[in-house]
Design an enzyme around this catalytic site. Structure first.
Site, PDB file in Angstrom:
ATOM      1  N   SER A  29     -43.478   7.495 -29.943  1.00  0.00           N
ATOM      2  CA  SER A  29     -44.939   7.604 -29.887  1.00  0.00           C
ATOM      3  C   SER A  29     -45.544   7.219 -31.226  1.00  0.00           C
ATOM      4  O   SER A  29     -44.899   6.537 -32.033  1.00  0.00           O
ATOM      5  CB  SER A  29     -45.340   9.019 -29.457  1.00  0.00           C
ATOM      6  OG  SER A  29     -46.701   9.056 -29.115  1.00  0.00           O
ATOM      7  N   ASN A  30     -46.770   7.611 -31.491  1.00  0.00           N
ATOM      8  CA  ASN A  30     -47.470   7.240 -32.728  1.00  0.00           C
ATOM      9  C   ASN A  30     -48.352   8.397 -33.174  1.00  0.00           C
ATOM     10  O   ASN A  30     -48.387   9.438 -32.535  1.00  0.00           O
ATOM     11  CB  ASN A  30     -48.282   5.961 -32.490  1.00  0.00           C
ATOM     12  CG  ASN A  30     -49.285   6.146 -31.370  1.00  0.00           C
ATOM     13  OD1 ASN A  30     -50.237   6.898 -31.487  1.00  0.00           O
ATOM     14  ND2 ASN A  30     -49.045   5.477 -30.247  1.00  0.00           N
TER      15      ASN A  30
END
Ligand code: C5P
Length: 224
Positions: A29-30
């Site tokens: 993810s980020n």
């Protein structure tokens, strides 16, 4: 705050960072918090719009009055947005969509063993580019760009390439801009090359500036 300048409009906003599963317990993810997208949804409700918020996982409470569609992966977000695009007047893509996902999601938890492990990734669909291709003349499309270098050149290229009406570009290396922060510093980039830099402001104020710009675009006036 009461202004009804979005009354009668159906808007869709995407928010948060998508999660791309590796195995049953892990994902890529980020650092997106979802705050910008949720602020846009809140502001749009305040101004009278009907709001659909397509959200990747965040720790935020959805604003009262929005229709929340929860998704995890870029492909789920793609489907959720495409299914609803035809009835939208405005789409604002504030989500940080993963550009790549693992080619396979392992059925069982990946065990540690060898000293190195190579992950193979494959491109996700670019939701915003697809919307740009399908956009009807009455529809307004707003994108976001988080850049760490060559902000203006990259933003100008993106606004044209993705067929956007407005791109909100931020240099995420600046303090007070971007991921996780309650404030943002952006440049509003229009097709044709007009660029309007905005000062540091909280995300709800910026959300209202973006809706101001949308109202202006809808009235056919050139951006201030
Ligand atoms: O090209 P880049 O990812 O920087 O573009 C950012 C904009 O494109 C954002 O508005 C983001 O939500 C959108 N995007 C998308 N689908 C992707 C990647 C980005 O809709 N796969």
């Amino acid at each position: 705050f009461t202004r009804d300048d979005l009354a009668g409009l159906q808007v869709l906003i995407t928010a948060g960072g998508t999660r791309e599963p590796l195995d049953p317990v892990r994902y890529l993810s980020n650092r997106s918090s979802g705050k910008m997208g949720y602020a846009l949804a809140r502001a749009a409700v305040q101004r009278g719009a009907r709001v659909t918020l397509v959200s990747a996982p965040t720790s935020l409470l959805p604003p009262a009055g929005v229709e929340l569609v929860s998704v995890e992966t870029a492909r789920e977000m793609y489907r959720a947005v495409m299914e609803r695009f035809a009835e939208q007047d405005v789409v604002v893509k504030a989500a940080a969509v993963a550009d790549y996902r693992p080619v396979v999601c392992a059925e069982q938890k990946i065990k540690k063993g060898t000293d190195s492990l190579i992950l193979e990734l494959v491109r996700n669909p670019d939701i915003l580019s697809e919307l740009g291709l399908r956009k009807a003349p009455r529809q307004i499309l707003v994108g976001f760009a988080a850049e760490t270098e060559d902000l203006e050149a990259n933003a100008l290229q993106k606004v044209e390439k993705k067929n956007l009406d407005l791109l909100v570009a931020n240099d995420v290396t600046q303090p007070g801009a971007g991921f996780g922060s309650d404030t943002n510093i952006v440049k509003m980039v229009y097709p044709g090359g007009h660029i309007q830099p905005l000062p540091l402001m909280d995300k709800l104020s910026l959300a209202h500036r973006i809706w101001d710009a949308v109202v202006e675009l809808r009235s056919g006036k050139s951006p201030a």
